[in-house]
Scaffold this active site. Structure first.
Site, PDB file in Angstrom:
ATOM      1  N   CYS A   3      10.781 -18.783   4.540  1.00 50.02           N
ATOM      2  CA  CYS A   3      10.826 -17.921   3.351  1.00 50.02           C
ATOM      3  C   CYS A   3       9.429 -17.509   2.910  1.00 50.02           C
ATOM      4  CB  CYS A   3      11.534 -18.590   2.176  1.00 50.02           C
ATOM      5  SG  CYS A   3      13.215 -19.041   2.543  1.00 50.02           S
ATOM      6  N   GLN A  61       6.475 -27.147  -4.390  1.00 53.65           N
ATOM      7  CA  GLN A  61       5.943 -28.042  -3.348  1.00 53.65           C
ATOM      8  C   GLN A  61       4.934 -29.039  -3.881  1.00 53.65           C
ATOM      9  OE1 GLN A  61       6.978 -28.462  -0.322  1.00 53.65           O
ATOM     10  NE2 GLN A  61       8.281 -26.670  -0.231  1.00 53.65           N
ATOM     11  N   LYS A 114      13.709 -30.855  -4.294  1.00 50.86           N
ATOM     12  CA  LYS A 114      12.498 -31.098  -3.503  1.00 50.86           C
ATOM     13  C   LYS A 114      11.710 -32.286  -4.029  1.00 50.86           C
ATOM     14  CE  LYS A 114      12.050 -26.502  -1.648  1.00 50.86           C
ATOM     15  NZ  LYS A 114      11.298 -25.242  -1.606  1.00 50.86           N
ATOM     16  N   ASP A 119       4.051 -21.958  -9.518  1.00 47.51           N
ATOM     17  CA  ASP A 119       5.205 -22.404  -8.753  1.00 47.51           C
ATOM     18  C   ASP A 119       4.893 -23.805  -8.213  1.00 47.51           C
ATOM     19  OD1 ASP A 119       7.008 -23.018  -6.762  1.00 47.51           O
ATOM     20  OD2 ASP A 119       6.925 -21.057  -5.783  1.00 47.51           O
TER      21      ASP A 119
HETATM   22  C1  PLP Z   1      11.472 -24.087  -1.970  1.00 49.98           C
HETATM   23  C2  PLP Z   1      10.490 -23.247  -2.676  1.00 49.98           C
HETATM   24  C3  PLP Z   1      10.904 -22.253  -3.565  1.00 49.98           C
HETATM   25  C4  PLP Z   1      12.344 -21.960  -3.818  1.00 49.98           C
HETATM   26  O1  PLP Z   1      12.988 -23.086  -4.330  1.00 49.98           O
HETATM   27  P1  PLP Z   1      14.586 -23.087  -4.473  1.00 49.98           P
HETATM   28  O2  PLP Z   1      14.889 -24.523  -4.707  1.00 49.98           O
HETATM   29  O3  PLP Z   1      15.127 -22.577  -3.171  1.00 49.98           O
HETATM   30  O4  PLP Z   1      14.914 -22.220  -5.615  1.00 49.98           O
HETATM   31  C5  PLP Z   1       9.925 -21.526  -4.193  1.00 49.98           C
HETATM   32  N1  PLP Z   1       8.626 -21.753  -3.976  1.00 49.98           N
HETATM   33  C6  PLP Z   1       8.186 -22.693  -3.127  1.00 49.98           C
HETATM   34  C7  PLP Z   1       6.715 -22.920  -2.943  1.00 49.98           C
HETATM   35  C8  PLP Z   1       9.110 -23.474  -2.450  1.00 49.98           C
HETATM   36  O5  PLP Z   1       8.686 -24.406  -1.601  1.00 49.98           O
END
Ligand code: PLP
Length: 541
Positions: free
Chosen positions: A497, A336, A359, A333
């Protein structure tokens, strides 16, 4: 007065004057007057904004009508029409044109950097830490982000909520406008000119993403809504196909809900087991514990490269390798990480990599799933519909290979193109330069926050990016967030979250300032001073 002197002067004045507050606006006007910038108009040769990655080969001979590799900048009147007078700023590339930038055309990336030794002096605390090399011309960068000129509650905006979403440079905003003004069409399915333009723009953007991640092929780049949708796609397509009762899926304690819940749903459906790698007191993944969890039942490992709640950078390369040793697939993932550090999916060797456009200074509603080619082509489609098929009869449908296979229906064409422009912008500054600058800013911010009595930093790993999470004794995180907002400072206060990792540290929520390359030492000083004032108020009772 040249650019450099002007920047020094701005630093000095804005550093000195919280009483003087929201005056970057008039400072800029005065600055522009001092530069005696000639008014922009079509009658003078318009400066061009180069778009890196424009060497991309076109799938058909260039018609001359697809998005040009150099875009004439809009004239002043056009820009003004886009913004209210308050918000309007001539783009940095124009207003400071060829003042003192060592002969480079102002739109070259070197424009953003000052020659060593002429960086604006930083005040007080900032001066104690070494400067980035080459130092950023932070003012030039900030002028590319119109929203940073906003005022909130009478104060100039300090945007420290970058981990939730980032602001967009003018280049991205202009690119979206250009798309809808000159190129808009559905893609792939029509013989006409605009379909060709839109298709070119969309596919060029896919190639920009490929270069950005250093993927081997554009077939490995799938456009989706964002990180969340990308992870759900893998869970619901590959997962349903390959995970069954008795299998194990490993995640870490650091994960965002988007990298927990889809796997939990899959486990509930299939009878597989979710296992979680613990972290130490600083918020670092415990690799020995991870090693113990890996075994022949492990089918999948999913973890974030940078934690959104704590900022921890995980040893991703090593974790991928450890998972591969037991034959597990790995999803990283990168929501960030992509805005803070160079990512190379071939070097990481992960099987999937996911991130969200919003992001990384791009639009909302667009994101990316990278996957290795054979893996993607081996995976059943997730959604059925137009675009993803080779041939349809009522008996049977033959699917395309990736990426079309996973792009059923009309995608978010314009925002995919906007994401390409965001990547161009970031590449123009350079991720290495961004990392270096942010690292210094982070070190500085950590020092400032640590010196505040009653402030507890949560997430103290030596390897961190972007995020500072904390609690303040005797105050709820909501109180702190609200008080900061009153001073124009935007931070997140809540669970981000990522409830499990906060609970691991015994809290339900934190205050979370998070950084991007357009943040300044002054932003950090204002944050620290505001927290000090909040404490002072309670202590007065
Ligand atoms: C923001 C984020 C997500 C979710 O991203 P979305 O743009 O809301 O789908 C998943 N993992 C991490 C580490 C994040 O910072």
């Amino acid at each position: 007065m040249n650019t450099n002197e002007f920047n020094q002067w701005i630093d000095k004045v804005s550093g000195e004057a919280s009483a003087y507050v929201p005056d970057i606006e008039s400072l800029t006007q005065m600055g522009n007057a001092l530069f005696n910038t000639p008014p922009l108009s079509r009658s003078t040769e318009p400066p061009a904004l180069t778009v890196p990655g424009a060497e991309v080969s076109h799938s058909r001979p260039a018609t001359g009508s697809s998005y040009p590799s150099t875009i004439p900048l809009p004239c002043e009147a056009e820009l003004k029409a886009l913004f209210t007078p308050n918000q309007y700023r001539a783009p940095a590339h124009i207003s400071l044109s060829d003042s003192d930038h060592s002969g480079h055309p102002p739109w070259e990336s070197s424009f953003y950097f000052l020659d060593e030794g002429i960086a604006p002096e930083r005040h007080d605390r900032a001066a104690q830490i070494p400067a980035a090399h080459p130092p950023f011309d932070i003012h030039a960068i900030r002028r590319d982000f119109p929203i940073l000129q906003e005022h909130v509650n009478g104060h100039s905006l300090v945007w420290l909520d970058n981990a939730a979403t980032t602001q967009k440079p003018q280049a991205v905003i202009d690119r979206l406008t250009y798309f809808y003004t000159h190129e808009n069409s559905n893609i792939h399915r029509a013989a006409h000119e605009l379909a060709a333009r839109a298709t070119d723009a969309y596919e060029e953007s896919r190639n920009k993403v490929r270069q950005f991640l250093n993927a081997a092929s554009t077939d490995e780049i799938i456009f989706l809504r964002g990180t969340t949708e990308a992870i759900n796609l893998v869970a619901q397509s590959w997962g349903r196909q390959h995970i069954s009762a008795g299998d194990e899926i490993i995640i870490t304690w650091l994960e965002h809900h988007a990298n927990i819940v889809p796997w939990q749903m899959l486990c509930n459906e299939t009878g597989a087991r979710l296992r979680v790698v613990p972290v130490d007191e600083d918020g670092q993944v415990l690799l020995e514990e991870y090693q113990k969890l890996l075994n022949s039942h492990t089918r999948l490992v999913a973890f974030s490269q940078v934690s959104n709640a704590l900022g921890t950078i995980t040893p991703a390369r090593q974790m991928v390798e450890m998972a591969h040793r037991v034959g597990a697939r790995v999803l990283v993932d990168g929501a960030q990480s992509v805005s803070h550090m160079r990512v190379d999916v071939q070097q990481l060797d992960c099987d999937w990599f996911v991130f969200s456009g919003h992001k990384v200074f791009g639009p909302t509603g667009i994101g990316v799933l990278y996957g290795k080619t054979e893996l993607l082509n081996d995976t059943q489609p997730w959604q059925g519909g137009g675009n993803m098929i080779q041939d349809v009869t009522f008996e049977k449908t033959a699917y395309h290979g990736a990426p079309a296979r996973f792009e059923a229906g009309t995608g978010n064409i314009a925002d995919a193109v906007g994401l390409g422009a965001a990547i161009d912008y970031v590449e123009r500054i350079g991720l290495e330069n961004i990392s270096r600058y942010e690292h210094e800013l982070m070190t500085y911010a950590t020092g400032c926050l640590k010196s505040i009595a009653g402030l507890r930093l949560i997430g103290t790993a030596p390897d961190k990016a972007g995020v500072l999470s904390f609690t303040l004794k005797d105050f709820s995180t909501e109180e702190v967030g609200t008080a900061l907002n009153r001073e124009g400072i935007a931070v997140r206060a809540g669970h981000h979250c990522a409830q499990p990792i906060l609970r691991r540290f015994g809290v339900e929520s934190t205050v979370r300032p998070s950084l991007a390359f357009y943040n300044t030492y002054t932003d950090i000083d204002r944050l620290a001073a505001a927290i000090d004032r909040i404490r002072g108020k309670k202590n007065a009772f």
